[in-house]
Write an enzyme that holds these catalytic residues in place. Structure first.
Site, PDB file in Angstrom:
ATOM      1  N   GLY A  43      64.052  45.201  56.423  1.00 21.04           N
ATOM      2  CA  GLY A  43      63.910  46.077  57.592  1.00 21.04           C
ATOM      3  C   GLY A  43      65.109  45.922  58.513  1.00 21.04           C
ATOM      4  N   LEU A  78      52.003  44.673  56.099  1.00 26.55           N
ATOM      5  CA  LEU A  78      52.965  45.416  55.276  1.00 26.55           C
ATOM      6  C   LEU A  78      54.150  44.558  54.849  1.00 26.55           C
ATOM      7  CD1 LEU A  78      51.301  47.792  56.485  1.00 26.55           C
ATOM      8  CD2 LEU A  78      53.411  49.072  56.686  1.00 26.55           C
ATOM      9  N   GLY A 107      44.217  33.986  57.575  1.00 27.13           N
ATOM     10  CA  GLY A 107      43.798  32.874  58.433  1.00 27.13           C
ATOM     11  C   GLY A 107      43.818  33.283  59.898  1.00 27.13           C
ATOM     12  N   TYR A 150      56.165  40.820  42.112  1.00 26.11           N
ATOM     13  CA  TYR A 150      55.600  41.820  43.021  1.00 26.11           C
ATOM     14  C   TYR A 150      54.207  42.245  42.559  1.00 26.11           C
ATOM     15  CZ  TYR A 150      55.505  46.210  45.779  1.00 26.11           C
ATOM     16  OH  TYR A 150      55.183  47.230  46.638  1.00 26.11           O
TER      17      TYR A 150
HETATM   18  P1  NAD Z   1      60.442  47.945  53.334  1.00 27.62           P
HETATM   19  O1  NAD Z   1      61.235  46.985  52.518  1.00 27.62           O
HETATM   20  O2  NAD Z   1      61.181  49.005  54.063  1.00 27.62           O
HETATM   21  O3  NAD Z   1      59.568  47.149  54.397  1.00 27.62           O
HETATM   22  C1  NAD Z   1      59.098  45.851  54.220  1.00 27.62           C
HETATM   23  C2  NAD Z   1      59.305  45.092  55.528  1.00 27.62           C
HETATM   24  O4  NAD Z   1      58.776  43.763  55.380  1.00 27.62           O
HETATM   25  C3  NAD Z   1      60.783  44.949  55.896  1.00 27.62           C
HETATM   26  O5  NAD Z   1      60.972  45.291  57.245  1.00 27.62           O
HETATM   27  C4  NAD Z   1      61.065  43.470  55.633  1.00 27.62           C
HETATM   28  O6  NAD Z   1      62.107  42.964  56.437  1.00 27.62           O
HETATM   29  C5  NAD Z   1      59.723  42.849  55.919  1.00 27.62           C
HETATM   30  N1  NAD Z   1      59.500  41.560  55.259  1.00 27.62           N
HETATM   31  C6  NAD Z   1      59.708  41.246  53.952  1.00 27.62           C
HETATM   32  N2  NAD Z   1      59.372  39.962  53.733  1.00 27.62           N
HETATM   33  C7  NAD Z   1      58.909  39.459  54.908  1.00 27.62           C
HETATM   34  C8  NAD Z   1      58.418  38.201  55.315  1.00 27.62           C
HETATM   35  N3  NAD Z   1      58.318  37.169  54.464  1.00 27.62           N
HETATM   36  N4  NAD Z   1      58.066  38.045  56.619  1.00 27.62           N
HETATM   37  C9  NAD Z   1      58.173  39.061  57.507  1.00 27.62           C
HETATM   38  N5  NAD Z   1      58.630  40.285  57.166  1.00 27.62           N
HETATM   39  C10 NAD Z   1      58.999  40.480  55.889  1.00 27.62           C
HETATM   40  O7  NAD Z   1      59.343  48.570  52.378  1.00 27.62           O
HETATM   41  P2  NAD Z   1      58.247  49.703  52.656  1.00 27.62           P
HETATM   42  O8  NAD Z   1      58.466  50.765  51.674  1.00 27.62           O
HETATM   43  O9  NAD Z   1      58.183  50.049  54.086  1.00 27.62           O
HETATM   44  O10 NAD Z   1      56.924  48.928  52.223  1.00 27.62           O
HETATM   45  C11 NAD Z   1      56.016  48.406  53.176  1.00 27.62           C
HETATM   46  C12 NAD Z   1      54.797  47.867  52.448  1.00 27.62           C
HETATM   47  O11 NAD Z   1      54.154  48.906  51.737  1.00 27.62           O
HETATM   48  C13 NAD Z   1      55.122  46.762  51.432  1.00 27.62           C
HETATM   49  O12 NAD Z   1      54.119  45.774  51.494  1.00 27.62           O
HETATM   50  C14 NAD Z   1      55.061  47.486  50.120  1.00 27.62           C
HETATM   51  O13 NAD Z   1      54.693  46.620  49.073  1.00 27.62           O
HETATM   52  C15 NAD Z   1      54.008  48.544  50.387  1.00 27.62           C
HETATM   53  N6  NAD Z   1      54.184  49.700  49.501  1.00 27.62           N
HETATM   54  C16 NAD Z   1      55.180  50.616  49.713  1.00 27.62           C
HETATM   55  C17 NAD Z   1      55.345  51.689  48.842  1.00 27.62           C
HETATM   56  C18 NAD Z   1      56.401  52.745  49.027  1.00 27.62           C
HETATM   57  O14 NAD Z   1      56.517  53.629  48.189  1.00 27.62           O
HETATM   58  N7  NAD Z   1      57.181  52.745  50.073  1.00 27.62           N
HETATM   59  C19 NAD Z   1      54.478  51.814  47.740  1.00 27.62           C
HETATM   60  C20 NAD Z   1      53.495  50.846  47.539  1.00 27.62           C
HETATM   61  C21 NAD Z   1      53.359  49.807  48.443  1.00 27.62           C
HETATM   62  N1  UDP Z   2      46.929  30.538  60.197  1.00 24.54           N
HETATM   63  C1  UDP Z   2      47.872  31.203  60.947  1.00 24.54           C
HETATM   64  N2  UDP Z   2      47.510  31.679  62.166  1.00 24.54           N
HETATM   65  C2  UDP Z   2      46.264  31.496  62.687  1.00 24.54           C
HETATM   66  C3  UDP Z   2      45.311  30.811  61.888  1.00 24.54           C
HETATM   67  C4  UDP Z   2      45.669  30.350  60.645  1.00 24.54           C
HETATM   68  O1  UDP Z   2      49.003  31.399  60.528  1.00 24.54           O
HETATM   69  O2  UDP Z   2      46.033  31.969  63.795  1.00 24.54           O
HETATM   70  C5  UDP Z   2      47.309  30.051  58.876  1.00 24.54           C
HETATM   71  C6  UDP Z   2      47.140  28.561  58.733  1.00 24.54           C
HETATM   72  O3  UDP Z   2      48.423  27.983  58.758  1.00 24.54           O
HETATM   73  C7  UDP Z   2      46.477  28.365  57.395  1.00 24.54           C
HETATM   74  C8  UDP Z   2      46.228  29.754  56.855  1.00 24.54           C
HETATM   75  O4  UDP Z   2      46.436  30.648  57.932  1.00 24.54           O
HETATM   76  O5  UDP Z   2      47.353  27.731  56.496  1.00 24.54           O
HETATM   77  C9  UDP Z   2      44.828  29.947  56.341  1.00 24.54           C
HETATM   78  O6  UDP Z   2      43.919  29.684  57.369  1.00 24.54           O
HETATM   79  P1  UDP Z   2      42.430  29.313  57.084  1.00 24.54           P
HETATM   80  O7  UDP Z   2      41.772  29.025  58.377  1.00 24.54           O
HETATM   81  O8  UDP Z   2      41.809  30.344  56.251  1.00 24.54           O
HETATM   82  O9  UDP Z   2      42.532  28.055  56.139  1.00 24.54           O
HETATM   83  P2  UDP Z   2      42.790  26.530  56.438  1.00 24.54           P
HETATM   84  O10 UDP Z   2      43.467  26.387  57.778  1.00 24.54           O
HETATM   85  O11 UDP Z   2      41.432  25.945  56.422  1.00 24.54           O
HETATM   86  O12 UDP Z   2      43.652  26.112  55.303  1.00 24.54           O
END
Ligand code: NAD
Ligand code: UDP
Ligand code: UDP
Length: 326
Positions: A43, A78, A107, A150
């Site tokens: 993004g 997303l 969580g 994926y």
């Molecule tokens: P995109 O790559 O434009 O958007 C994905 C966003 O997620 C990006 O802004 C990226 O920076 C962010 N991101 C990725 N990993 C991350 C992480 N670990 N932590 C925080 N942010 C993270 O793709 P899109 O097309 O907008 O897709 C959005 C969602 O919709 C995705 O989950 C995708 O699997 C799903 N999807 C999209 C399509 C499509 O045709 N566009 C089809 C099926 C599913």
């Molecule tokens: N978590 C988070 N934000 C919250 C609450 C939980 O990111 O506000 C994360 C937390 O780190 C945990 C995961 O979500 O690893 C799953 O949470 P859950 O309570 O289901 O499981 P647990 O903490 O018992 O492993």
């Protein structure tokens, strides 16, 4: 209680991406407070630039594979790279985002009792042996191929959603999104619509992988966003999964012809080899979405492509490097 009960606090992970930025825009327009969470892997701030001035919009740079503690009422999950080029660039991180990221968001939803929606995908059907695909089809997915990080990541995310529902009573929604296109797609993410348009506008050959007879169904972004919002608003006893996509099916060869014509481009067609595990056909059965969400797409391919071409034309005029030619 949110903002004295006046506005809903909605979080969108992946909110700076293609779909996420349109969703944030729509949610702000509907009068909600929007929290965009994104690590900017695919993004960009450009996608949300016009939203930054809105006092009801907030952005956090954060990777969802790490815990996040915020107070919200609804979560649209997303975050995840969506194009094969991007999700295969660091496949382990893709699986982590799908699995660890989803656990963290579930969580969070559990702790604050938020409703949570998962952006799942038609890829859970793999290379489908049933056509069109209904939600009851379990899919035909290779667990060890280059697309598996994926496909299997998203399948595991669905499992987690339904287990948090069964085990913890979470209010969940699962959307299986089919190929969606429109303005703000990443110009170099290798997806077919953006590739063809950028190639056509820069007078480069249109690259068709394989014979071009494989099919896809293309949904315009505004229709998709509307489907996501309708799904979030369904009664708590409806979790899905529900297909969201445009059921009108085209071959990739037909798409190439339309893009060339609509862009008034002189680009030739160039055939390249088909990627591994490339699904042969894909078309959603949307009867469930029609019944439960009263939803069906309204933007046809010609109109949607015209808007998308106009967007890329402006982008390439502003930033010629966006064509991928450096
Ligand atoms: P995109 O790559 O434009 O958007 C994905 C966003 O997620 C990006 O802004 C990226 O920076 C962010 N991101 C990725 N990993 C991350 C992480 N670990 N932590 C925080 N942010 C993270 O793709 P899109 O097309 O907008 O897709 C959005 C969602 O919709 C995705 O989950 C995708 O699997 C799903 N999807 C999209 C399509 C499509 O045709 N566009 C089809 C099926 C599913
Ligand atoms: N978590 C988070 N934000 C919250 C609450 C939980 O990111 O506000 C994360 C937390 O780190 C945990 C995961 O979500 O690893 C799953 O949470 P859950 O309570 O289901 O499981 P647990 O903490 O018992 O492993
Ligand atoms: N495709 C193509 N040329 C391109 C990019 C993609 O022919 O420049 C094909 C690809 O092989 C696939 C279809 O278009 O059959 C859709 O590809 P995309 O990556 O957009 O989506 P997905 O395969 O994930 O549905």
């Amino acid at each position: 209680m949110s903002n004295y009960g006046l506005r809903k606090r909605v979080m969108v992970t992946g909110g700076a991406g293609f779909l996420g930025s349109h969703l944030c825009e729509r949610l702000l327009g509907d009068g909600h407070d929007v929290l965009c969470v994104d690590n900017f892997f695919t993004g960009t701030r450009d996608n949300i630039l016009p939203l930054l001035e809105n006092p009801h919009f907030e952005v956090i740079r954060h990777d969802v594979t790490f815990p996040l503690y915020v107070e919200v009422d609804e979560i649209y999950n997303l975050a995840c790279p969506a194009s094969p080029v991007h999700y295969q660039a660091d496949p382990v991180q893709t699986t982590k985002t799908c699995v660890h990221g989803t656990i963290n968001m579930l969580g969070l939803a559990k702790r604050v009792k938020a409703k949570i929606l998962q952006a799942s995908t038609s890829e859970v059907y793999g290379d489908p042996a049933e056509h069109p695909q209904t939600e009851s089809y379990w899919g035909n997915v290779n667990p060890i191929g280059p697309r598996s990080c994926y496909d299997e990541g998203k399948r595991c995310a669905e499992t987690l959603f339904f287990d948090y529902r069964r085990q913890h009573g979470l209010r969940i929604k699962v959307a299986r999104i089919f190929n969606t296109y429109g303005p703000r797609m990443h110009p170099n993410d290798g997806r077919v619509v953006s590739n063809f348009i950028v190639q056509a506008l820069s007078a480069r050959p249109i690259t068709i992988y394989g014979d071009g007879l494989q099919t896809r169904s293309f949904c315009y972004v505004s229709d998709l966003v509307d489907g996501l919002i309708r799904l979030m608003d369904t009664p708590d006893d409806f979790a899905g999964p529900v297909n969201l996509g445009n059921p009108v099916e085209f071959t990739i060869g037909e798409l190439a012809t339309r893009v060339v014509a609509l862009s008034a481009s002189g680009s030739a067609i160039e055939y390249k080899s088909l990627p591994v595990d490339d699904p042969r056909q894909r078309k959603p059965d949307i009867a469930l979405a029609e019944a439960k969400l009263s939803w069906r797409p309204s933007v046809g391919l010609e109109a949607g492509l015209a808007d998308t071409i106009a967007y890329f034309k402006a982008l390439l005029a502003r930033d010629p490097a966006a064509s991928g030619r450096r």
